[in-house]
Design a protein around this motif. Structure first.
Motif, PDB file in Angstrom:
ATOM      1  N   GLU A  13       0.893  -1.499  -0.313  1.00  0.00           N
ATOM      2  CA  GLU A  13       0.193  -0.339  -0.342  1.00  0.00           C
ATOM      3  C   GLU A  13       1.247   0.983  -0.008  1.00  0.00           C
ATOM      4  O   GLU A  13       1.829   1.339   0.920  1.00  0.00           O
ATOM      5  N   VAL A  14       0.523   2.247  -0.600  1.00  0.00           N
ATOM      6  CA  VAL A  14       1.643   3.556  -1.095  1.00  0.00           C
ATOM      7  C   VAL A  14       0.549   4.365  -1.256  1.00  0.00           C
ATOM      8  O   VAL A  14      -1.136   4.238  -1.936  1.00  0.00           O
ATOM      9  N   LYS A  15       0.991   6.189  -1.474  1.00  0.00           N
ATOM     10  CA  LYS A  15      -0.015   7.025  -1.733  1.00  0.00           C
ATOM     11  C   LYS A  15       0.151   7.500  -2.638  1.00  0.00           C
ATOM     12  O   LYS A  15       0.922   7.301  -3.639  1.00  0.00           O
ATOM     13  N   ARG A  16      -0.796   7.485  -3.537  1.00  0.00           N
ATOM     14  CA  ARG A  16      -0.892   8.826  -4.935  1.00  0.00           C
ATOM     15  C   ARG A  16       0.410   9.191  -5.115  1.00  0.00           C
ATOM     16  O   ARG A  16       0.838  10.061  -4.027  1.00  0.00           O
ATOM     17  N   GLY A  17       1.159   9.081  -6.443  1.00  0.00           N
ATOM     18  CA  GLY A  17       2.126   9.844  -6.758  1.00  0.00           C
ATOM     19  C   GLY A  17       3.471   9.326  -6.082  1.00  0.00           C
ATOM     20  O   GLY A  17       4.342   9.409  -6.716  1.00  0.00           O
ATOM     21  N   ALA A  23       8.038   2.207  -3.401  1.00  0.00           N
ATOM     22  CA  ALA A  23       6.968   0.908  -3.506  1.00  0.00           C
ATOM     23  C   ALA A  23       7.630  -0.198  -3.333  1.00  0.00           C
ATOM     24  O   ALA A  23       7.432  -0.768  -2.028  1.00  0.00           O
ATOM     25  N   LEU A  24       9.045  -0.342  -4.332  1.00  0.00           N
ATOM     26  CA  LEU A  24       9.680  -1.627  -4.514  1.00  0.00           C
ATOM     27  C   LEU A  24      10.097  -1.782  -3.155  1.00  0.00           C
ATOM     28  O   LEU A  24      10.251  -3.207  -2.758  1.00  0.00           O
ATOM     29  N   ASN A  25      10.261  -1.040  -2.629  1.00  0.00           N
ATOM     30  CA  ASN A  25      11.650  -0.809  -1.381  1.00  0.00           C
ATOM     31  C   ASN A  25      10.982  -1.265  -0.377  1.00  0.00           C
ATOM     32  O   ASN A  25      11.788  -1.323   0.197  1.00  0.00           O
ATOM     33  N   LYS A  26       9.658  -1.238   0.060  1.00  0.00           N
ATOM     34  CA  LYS A  26       8.904  -2.349   1.144  1.00  0.00           C
ATOM     35  C   LYS A  26       8.876  -3.338   0.429  1.00  0.00           C
ATOM     36  O   LYS A  26       8.196  -4.713   1.499  1.00  0.00           O
ATOM     37  N   ILE A  69       3.176   5.822  -9.067  1.00  0.00           N
ATOM     38  CA  ILE A  69       1.623   4.980  -8.642  1.00  0.00           C
ATOM     39  C   ILE A  69       0.441   6.216  -9.141  1.00  0.00           C
ATOM     40  O   ILE A  69       0.483   6.545  -7.812  1.00  0.00           O
ATOM     41  N   ASN A  70      -0.643   6.400  -9.467  1.00  0.00           N
ATOM     42  CA  ASN A  70      -2.154   7.304  -9.640  1.00  0.00           C
ATOM     43  C   ASN A  70      -2.430   6.316  -8.881  1.00  0.00           C
ATOM     44  O   ASN A  70      -4.123   7.014  -8.871  1.00  0.00           O
TER      45      ASN A  70
END
Length: 93
Positions: A13-17, A23-26, A69-70
């Protein structure tokens, strides 16, 4: 039943933008290399190499550090590996 468990994708789960790199670092088991023209995935779960990422089955035109990511999406990481079926040398007589 076990195969179904292995087949399920991870959910991040990530925030828009957020960038794809953020994201992949998570995700554990991923390593990256930063170059002047972008960041690249260089290892997945201990398997070293160069990887491409596809978004919803398509290859994006941006490096992971530039892609924002949007919307919800599905990402697949694929290792690039040279494939040689048969090597043939042909000589002129």
């Amino acid at each position: 039943k076990l195969w179904g468990l292995l087949d399920k994708p991870l959910v991040v789960e990530v925030k828009r933008g957020t960038t794809m790199l953020e994201a992949l670092n998570k995700v554990s088991g991923l390593k990256f290399e930063e170059e002047k023209d972008g960041a690249y995935i260089t290892e997945v779960d201990g398997k070293k190499g160069y990887y491409i990422y596809e978004i919803n089955g398509r290859l994006p035109e941006k490096a992971v550090n530039e892609y924002r990511i949007n919307k919800n999406l599905e990402v697949e990481l694929k290792m690039l590996s040279p494939v040689i079926g048969k090597k043939i040398r042909i000589k002129i007589e």
